[in-house]
Design a protein around this motif. Structure first.
Motif, PDB file in Angstrom:
ATOM      1  N   ALA A  29      14.623 -14.546 -17.793  1.00 58.18           N
ATOM      2  CA  ALA A  29      15.400 -15.707 -17.358  1.00 58.18           C
ATOM      3  C   ALA A  29      15.185 -15.993 -15.877  1.00 58.18           C
ATOM      4  O   ALA A  29      15.091 -17.155 -15.456  1.00 58.18           O
ATOM      5  CB  ALA A  29      16.883 -15.479 -17.646  1.00 58.18           C
ATOM      6  N   ALA A  30      15.094 -14.942 -15.062  1.00 64.03           N
ATOM      7  CA  ALA A  30      14.874 -15.127 -13.626  1.00 64.03           C
ATOM      8  C   ALA A  30      13.520 -15.758 -13.360  1.00 64.03           C
ATOM      9  O   ALA A  30      13.381 -16.605 -12.452  1.00 64.03           O
ATOM     10  CB  ALA A  30      14.990 -13.788 -12.902  1.00 64.03           C
ATOM     11  N   MET A  31      12.511 -15.370 -14.122  1.00 63.37           N
ATOM     12  CA  MET A  31      11.181 -15.952 -13.933  1.00 63.37           C
ATOM     13  C   MET A  31      11.141 -17.413 -14.386  1.00 63.37           C
ATOM     14  O   MET A  31      10.504 -18.257 -13.752  1.00 63.37           O
ATOM     15  CB  MET A  31      10.143 -15.129 -14.701  1.00 63.37           C
ATOM     16  N   ARG A  32      11.853 -17.710 -15.451  1.00 66.93           N
ATOM     17  CA  ARG A  32      11.908 -19.106 -15.895  1.00 66.93           C
ATOM     18  C   ARG A  32      12.671 -19.961 -14.890  1.00 66.93           C
ATOM     19  O   ARG A  32      12.340 -21.135 -14.664  1.00 66.93           O
ATOM     20  CB  ARG A  32      12.535 -19.188 -17.282  1.00 66.93           C
ATOM     21  N   GLU A  33      13.691 -19.374 -14.263  1.00 68.84           N
ATOM     22  CA  GLU A  33      14.428 -20.079 -13.214  1.00 68.84           C
ATOM     23  C   GLU A  33      13.503 -20.409 -12.044  1.00 68.84           C
ATOM     24  O   GLU A  33      13.555 -21.507 -11.488  1.00 68.84           O
ATOM     25  CB  GLU A  33      15.595 -19.228 -12.727  1.00 68.84           C
ATOM     26  N   ALA A  34      12.652 -19.467 -11.681  1.00 68.01           N
ATOM     27  CA  ALA A  34      11.704 -19.699 -10.589  1.00 68.01           C
ATOM     28  C   ALA A  34      10.748 -20.833 -10.924  1.00 68.01           C
ATOM     29  O   ALA A  34      10.438 -21.673 -10.071  1.00 68.01           O
ATOM     30  CB  ALA A  34      10.925 -18.417 -10.299  1.00 68.01           C
ATOM     31  N   THR A  35      10.288 -20.872 -12.167  1.00 72.12           N
ATOM     32  CA  THR A  35       9.383 -21.940 -12.590  1.00 72.12           C
ATOM     33  C   THR A  35      10.062 -23.303 -12.489  1.00 72.12           C
ATOM     34  O   THR A  35       9.460 -24.286 -12.035  1.00 72.12           O
ATOM     35  CB  THR A  35       8.914 -21.699 -14.039  1.00 72.12           C
ATOM     36  N   ALA A  36      11.315 -23.369 -12.903  1.00 70.22           N
ATOM     37  CA  ALA A  36      12.040 -24.644 -12.955  1.00 70.22           C
ATOM     38  C   ALA A  36      12.475 -25.131 -11.579  1.00 70.22           C
ATOM     39  O   ALA A  36      12.752 -26.325 -11.410  1.00 70.22           O
ATOM     40  CB  ALA A  36      13.252 -24.518 -13.866  1.00 70.22           C
ATOM     41  N   ASP A  37      12.540 -24.234 -10.603  1.00 71.89           N
ATOM     42  CA  ASP A  37      13.043 -24.577  -9.275  1.00 71.89           C
ATOM     43  C   ASP A  37      11.899 -25.011  -8.369  1.00 71.89           C
ATOM     44  O   ASP A  37      11.068 -24.197  -7.967  1.00 71.89           O
ATOM     45  CB  ASP A  37      13.760 -23.369  -8.670  1.00 71.89           C
ATOM     46  N   ALA A  38      11.862 -26.286  -8.026  1.00 72.75           N
ATOM     47  CA  ALA A  38      10.778 -26.813  -7.186  1.00 72.75           C
ATOM     48  C   ALA A  38      10.771 -26.204  -5.796  1.00 72.75           C
ATOM     49  O   ALA A  38       9.743 -26.246  -5.098  1.00 72.75           O
ATOM     50  CB  ALA A  38      10.898 -28.337  -7.088  1.00 72.75           C
ATOM     51  N   GLU A  39      11.901 -25.620  -5.370  1.00 70.85           N
ATOM     52  CA  GLU A  39      11.966 -25.014  -4.040  1.00 70.85           C
ATOM     53  C   GLU A  39      11.347 -23.616  -4.010  1.00 70.85           C
ATOM     54  O   GLU A  39      11.037 -23.095  -2.932  1.00 70.85           O
ATOM     55  CB  GLU A  39      13.426 -24.931  -3.580  1.00 70.85           C
ATOM     56  N   THR A  40      11.158 -23.017  -5.171  1.00 73.18           N
ATOM     57  CA  THR A  40      10.563 -21.680  -5.228  1.00 73.18           C
ATOM     58  C   THR A  40       9.050 -21.789  -5.137  1.00 73.18           C
ATOM     59  O   THR A  40       8.412 -22.463  -5.951  1.00 73.18           O
ATOM     60  CB  THR A  40      10.951 -20.958  -6.531  1.00 73.18           C
ATOM     61  N   ASN A  56      11.736  -4.460 -27.881  1.00 74.55           N
ATOM     62  CA  ASN A  56      10.382  -4.995 -27.985  1.00 74.55           C
ATOM     63  C   ASN A  56      10.351  -6.490 -27.700  1.00 74.55           C
ATOM     64  O   ASN A  56       9.455  -6.982 -27.002  1.00 74.55           O
ATOM     65  CB  ASN A  56       9.808  -4.713 -29.380  1.00 74.55           C
ATOM     66  N   ARG A  57      11.322  -7.218 -28.226  1.00 72.38           N
ATOM     67  CA  ARG A  57      11.366  -8.652 -27.970  1.00 72.38           C
ATOM     68  C   ARG A  57      11.657  -8.917 -26.494  1.00 72.38           C
ATOM     69  O   ARG A  57      11.060  -9.800 -25.878  1.00 72.38           O
ATOM     70  CB  ARG A  57      12.413  -9.316 -28.857  1.00 72.38           C
ATOM     71  N   GLY A  58      12.574  -8.130 -25.912  1.00 69.53           N
ATOM     72  CA  GLY A  58      12.904  -8.319 -24.504  1.00 69.53           C
ATOM     73  C   GLY A  58      11.720  -8.048 -23.602  1.00 69.53           C
ATOM     74  O   GLY A  58      11.461  -8.790 -22.645  1.00 69.53           O
ATOM     75  N   CYS A  59      10.988  -6.963 -23.880  1.00 68.22           N
ATOM     76  CA  CYS A  59       9.787  -6.669 -23.084  1.00 68.22           C
ATOM     77  C   CYS A  59       8.769  -7.796 -23.217  1.00 68.22           C
ATOM     78  O   CYS A  59       8.187  -8.239 -22.220  1.00 68.22           O
ATOM     79  CB  CYS A  59       9.169  -5.353 -23.539  1.00 68.22           C
ATOM     80  N   TYR A  60       8.556  -8.237 -24.439  1.00 70.37           N
ATOM     81  CA  TYR A  60       7.601  -9.330 -24.659  1.00 70.37           C
ATOM     82  C   TYR A  60       7.978 -10.554 -23.838  1.00 70.37           C
ATOM     83  O   TYR A  60       7.137 -11.169 -23.170  1.00 70.37           O
ATOM     84  CB  TYR A  60       7.546  -9.675 -26.145  1.00 70.37           C
ATOM     85  N   GLU A  61       9.256 -10.923 -23.872  1.00 69.89           N
ATOM     86  CA  GLU A  61       9.702 -12.116 -23.152  1.00 69.89           C
ATOM     87  C   GLU A  61       9.584 -11.939 -21.640  1.00 69.89           C
ATOM     88  O   GLU A  61       9.193 -12.863 -20.921  1.00 69.89           O
ATOM     89  CB  GLU A  61      11.143 -12.455 -23.531  1.00 69.89           C
ATOM     90  N   ALA A  62       9.907 -10.738 -21.133  1.00 67.65           N
ATOM     91  CA  ALA A  62       9.815 -10.493 -19.692  1.00 67.65           C
ATOM     92  C   ALA A  62       8.371 -10.549 -19.217  1.00 67.65           C
ATOM     93  O   ALA A  62       8.048 -11.206 -18.214  1.00 67.65           O
ATOM     94  CB  ALA A  62      10.435  -9.137 -19.347  1.00 67.65           C
ATOM     95  N   PHE A  63       7.475  -9.854 -19.922  1.00 69.22           N
ATOM     96  CA  PHE A  63       6.068  -9.854 -19.523  1.00 69.22           C
ATOM     97  C   PHE A  63       5.495 -11.268 -19.581  1.00 69.22           C
ATOM     98  O   PHE A  63       4.759 -11.704 -18.680  1.00 69.22           O
ATOM     99  CB  PHE A  63       5.247  -8.945 -20.437  1.00 69.22           C
ATOM    100  N   LYS A  64       5.815 -11.979 -20.645  1.00 67.06           N
ATOM    101  CA  LYS A  64       5.311 -13.342 -20.848  1.00 67.06           C
ATOM    102  C   LYS A  64       5.808 -14.269 -19.743  1.00 67.06           C
ATOM    103  O   LYS A  64       5.050 -15.097 -19.201  1.00 67.06           O
ATOM    104  CB  LYS A  64       5.747 -13.854 -22.213  1.00 67.06           C
ATOM    105  N   ALA A  65       7.078 -14.143 -19.387  1.00 72.09           N
ATOM    106  CA  ALA A  65       7.652 -15.030 -18.373  1.00 72.09           C
ATOM    107  C   ALA A  65       7.044 -14.774 -17.000  1.00 72.09           C
ATOM    108  O   ALA A  65       6.879 -15.714 -16.202  1.00 72.09           O
ATOM    109  CB  ALA A  65       9.172 -14.855 -18.326  1.00 72.09           C
ATOM    110  N   ILE A  66       6.720 -13.516 -16.694  1.00 67.52           N
ATOM    111  CA  ILE A  66       6.047 -13.224 -15.429  1.00 67.52           C
ATOM    112  C   ILE A  66       4.662 -13.853 -15.416  1.00 67.52           C
ATOM    113  O   ILE A  66       4.275 -14.519 -14.453  1.00 67.52           O
ATOM    114  CB  ILE A  66       5.958 -11.696 -15.209  1.00 67.52           C
ATOM    115  N   TYR A  67       3.923 -13.636 -16.483  1.00 67.58           N
ATOM    116  CA  TYR A  67       2.562 -14.180 -16.561  1.00 67.58           C
ATOM    117  C   TYR A  67       2.574 -15.701 -16.475  1.00 67.58           C
ATOM    118  O   TYR A  67       1.725 -16.303 -15.791  1.00 67.58           O
ATOM    119  CB  TYR A  67       1.909 -13.732 -17.865  1.00 67.58           C
ATOM    120  N   GLU A  68       3.534 -16.333 -17.160  1.00 69.91           N
ATOM    121  CA  GLU A  68       3.571 -17.791 -17.225  1.00 69.91           C
ATOM    122  C   GLU A  68       4.407 -18.416 -16.114  1.00 69.91           C
ATOM    123  O   GLU A  68       4.522 -19.650 -16.059  1.00 69.91           O
ATOM    124  CB  GLU A  68       4.106 -18.227 -18.590  1.00 69.91           C
TER     125      GLU A  68
END
Length: 252
Positions: free
Chosen positions: A35-46, A80-92
């Motif tokens: 969620a934190a990584m997705r927040e960074a993506t959505a925030d134009a100031e980041t 497993n789902r949480g790890c997948y989502e965290a790794f994916k969000a960092i990469y993306e």
């Protein structure tokens, strides 16, 4: 016990993991990183993200003790789902992610740093994937981004760790510094990147992901299939129960 995300001046956002005693994340923690990584993506100031941790080490993987307290398969499925989502969000993540690694980085921690864009580490940092010792598989996809193929296999089969200094020799770690200088080093690098035109940096991140030779999301999901098989066969439970019984300090 939290994952916090703070936007600082000049567009540098820090995401901090703080789960004493060893930053072994529960299921919710992995989803919070995502969620934190997705927040960074959505925030134009980041403009850039630093992923860091408080405490003894950067990350000790999943919280096996939590997993073993949960009846049925929901614990392993959630982790497993949480790890997948965290790794994916960092990469993306649309902006560069700098992993600032202190102490140990194990198991799921390798997934976090392997999908980051740049790694800086303290001189006491070590990296490893002890999944084989826990009756599971995973994060070989991400370890393969840090070390050559034959060393990957040696580390994976033996559950040994590798130092930050050796990873620096491979070019996987950008800088190795005393622990007291880690945050400042990560911040200086982040500010250097943040000073660039953010439109160009976001385009550069997307372009670099687009030319990656491996689809890391698909590759890691393939690995997870074998973890599911080991769980269904009862093998993983045997190893996790034995781990919990030993009372080891590092959870992976």
């Amino acid at each position: 016990m939290t994952i916090t995300s703070t936007l600082h001046p000049r567009g540098v956002r820090t995401v901090t993991m703080d789960y004493p005693p060893v930053n072994a994340l529960p299921v919710a923690g992995w989803f919070d990183v995502a969620a934190a990584m997705r927040e960074a993506t959505a925030d134009a100031e980041t403009r850039v993200v630093i992923l860091r941790a408080e405490g003894r080490g950067f990350n000790a993987g999943v919280d096996i003790k939590e997993m073993q307290r949960i009846e049925g398969f929901s614990g392993i499925l959630g982790a497993n789902r949480g790890c997948y989502e965290a790794f994916k969000a960092i990469y993306e993540c649309a902006v560069p992610v700098i992993a600032a690694v202190n102490g140990f980085c194990l198991g799921g921690g390798i997934g976090l740093v392997g999908n980051s864009d740049v790694i800086v580490a303290s001189d006491d940092a070590t990296f490893g994937v002890p999944e084989v010792d826990r009756g599971a598989l995973g994060a070989a996809t991400h370890l393969a981004r840090l070390v050559p193929q034959h060393l990957l296999r040696s580390l994976y089969f033996t559950s040994r760790t590798v130092t930050a200094q050796r990873l620096a020799e491979f070019g996987s770690v950008d800088a190795v510094v005393p622990r007291a200088d880690l945050d400042a080093t990560a911040l200086a690098l982040a500010e250097e990147i943040a000073a660039k035109d953010p439109r160009v940096i976001r385009a550069a991140k997307e372009a670099l992901n687009g030319i990656d030779p491996i689809d890391v999301n698909r590759s890691y999901r393939f690995e997870q299939g074998f973890t599911f098989e080991l769980n269904l066969a009862g093998v993983a439970d045997q190893h996790r129960d034995a781990f919990v019984a030993t009372g080891e300090n590092l959870t992976t």
